[in-house]
Design a protein around this motif. Sequence first.
Motif, mmCIF file in Angstrom:
data_model
loop_
_atom_site.group_PDB
_atom_site.id
_atom_site.type_symbol
_atom_site.label_atom_id
_atom_site.label_comp_id
_atom_site.label_asym_id
_atom_site.label_seq_id
_atom_site.Cartn_x
_atom_site.Cartn_y
_atom_site.Cartn_z
ATOM 1 N N VAL A 1 0.939 -1.322 -0.067
ATOM 2 C CA VAL A 1 0.173 0.108 -0.204
ATOM 3 C C VAL A 1 0.921 1.134 -0.016
ATOM 4 C CG1 VAL A 1 -1.553 1.212 1.394
ATOM 5 C CG2 VAL A 1 -1.820 -1.451 1.114
ATOM 6 N N GLN A 2 0.622 2.231 -0.728
ATOM 7 C CA GLN A 2 1.196 3.485 -0.988
ATOM 8 C C GLN A 2 0.585 4.504 -0.429
ATOM 9 O OE1 GLN A 2 1.781 3.882 -5.214
ATOM 10 N NE2 GLN A 2 3.780 2.862 -5.287
ATOM 11 N N ASN B 1 -2.801 4.866 -2.544
ATOM 12 C CA ASN B 1 -2.741 4.243 -3.692
ATOM 13 C C ASN B 1 -3.537 4.982 -4.774
ATOM 14 O OD1 ASN B 1 -1.627 1.533 -2.761
ATOM 15 N ND2 ASN B 1 -3.425 0.906 -2.464
#
Length: 434
Positions: free
Chosen positions: A7-8, A45
């Motif tokens: 996960v960004q 994201n």
Amino acid sequence: MTQQVPVQRLALRGDLLDFMSTPAWGAEDDAAVRFRPDHWLLIENGRIVGAQPEDPDPSWQREDHAGRMILPGFIDTHVHCPQLDVIASYGSELLDWLNRYTFPAERRYADPAVAQAGAERFLDALLAHGTTSAVVFPTVHKGSAEALFESARARGMRLVAGKVLMDRHAPDGLRDDVAQAERDCIDLISRFHGKDRLAYAVTVRFAPTSTPEQLAMAGALCKADPTLYMQTHVAENRAEVEWVAKLFPHARSYLDVYAREGLLHPRAVLAHGIWLDEADRRVLAETGAQVAFCPSSNLFLGSGLFDWPAARQAGFRVSAASDVGGGTSLSMQRTLADGYKVQALNGQRLSAWVALHAATRGAAEALGLGAEIGSFDVGSVADVCVWDWAQGPVAQVRDALARTPHERVFAWLTLSDERNLRAAYVAGQARVVA
């Protein structure tokens, strides 16, 4: 075994400004404005997941822009990629300007290498000015549209474009024919429309450069697929309006030329719309079409003064557009500052809120993209720009003396430009870092 994608998480700190609805005309204190000083914008994201005043936990990558303003990326609803090459050309009204400067520049885009380099230069320039989405004219050449779409895809940008249609009243090298143009459009639609963040616009240059047969073909494409956009010009210049009346004597007005062919619908973007009457305005409202207001271009070419309050009264949408190269800058601040001057000449006062809304949420909603771009609503794609409130001692003193949020934002809108941009993110990815 499926590999897990990490996960960004990105958190941006600054003064968050966007809109929850359409601001009232002339109001300085408006509930439509969502101004959250010193907040963190949370992006996960590539999409916005929230905003908060408290510091986020350590799982977030933090970028601290405290003391700067954070806005949704600008949306330019009418701009010409090849005309960047002839920006700031001297001394012509519209029709002469097209023949002297624009058409020769566009003819060069028959060369695929020129089209590719031009598309990349143009999109990078948009980003450098804080514009992350745009409705764009390439040229009549199929390759120019391909280059523009591919270059936008590589940058993750939201782009609406389409091969320009012109089968008469244009020089050699810039005319197509109905059958080949239709084949080109169908192929481009199949390859790009609805793919990634790209959308196709049936692109009629303007009524004089298309035969009735080509206009009918364009209308048939729109009727066959209501998800397609349509972009063109209308009622920009008095001489142009007179020419259209001679070419289409059975049409009630310039706008009626398009209406008769089914080219007016909720995804239609018509640039300028200066010389419209009340009946035209009613048709725009009834069909859901929008006008892209191009104040810098209208002033530079001496085309006329668009009546924005009349558009509001009629009930059709207005978005903001640079119209480079008739316009003199890709900066939406400069464009909107010129919009203020146009409305002032009409005896009206354009607020900073109405102006910025037309280049963010208002433009997005007019394009049917309000759930994707133009605001900091949860779930929106994180097309986000970070701006210095002031650059230089004059602007810094003016900013320090501002008494209200509107006064501060209006001063920023009037005095800032691309030099104030500190960072631009497209779907949460940094594309410009100053």
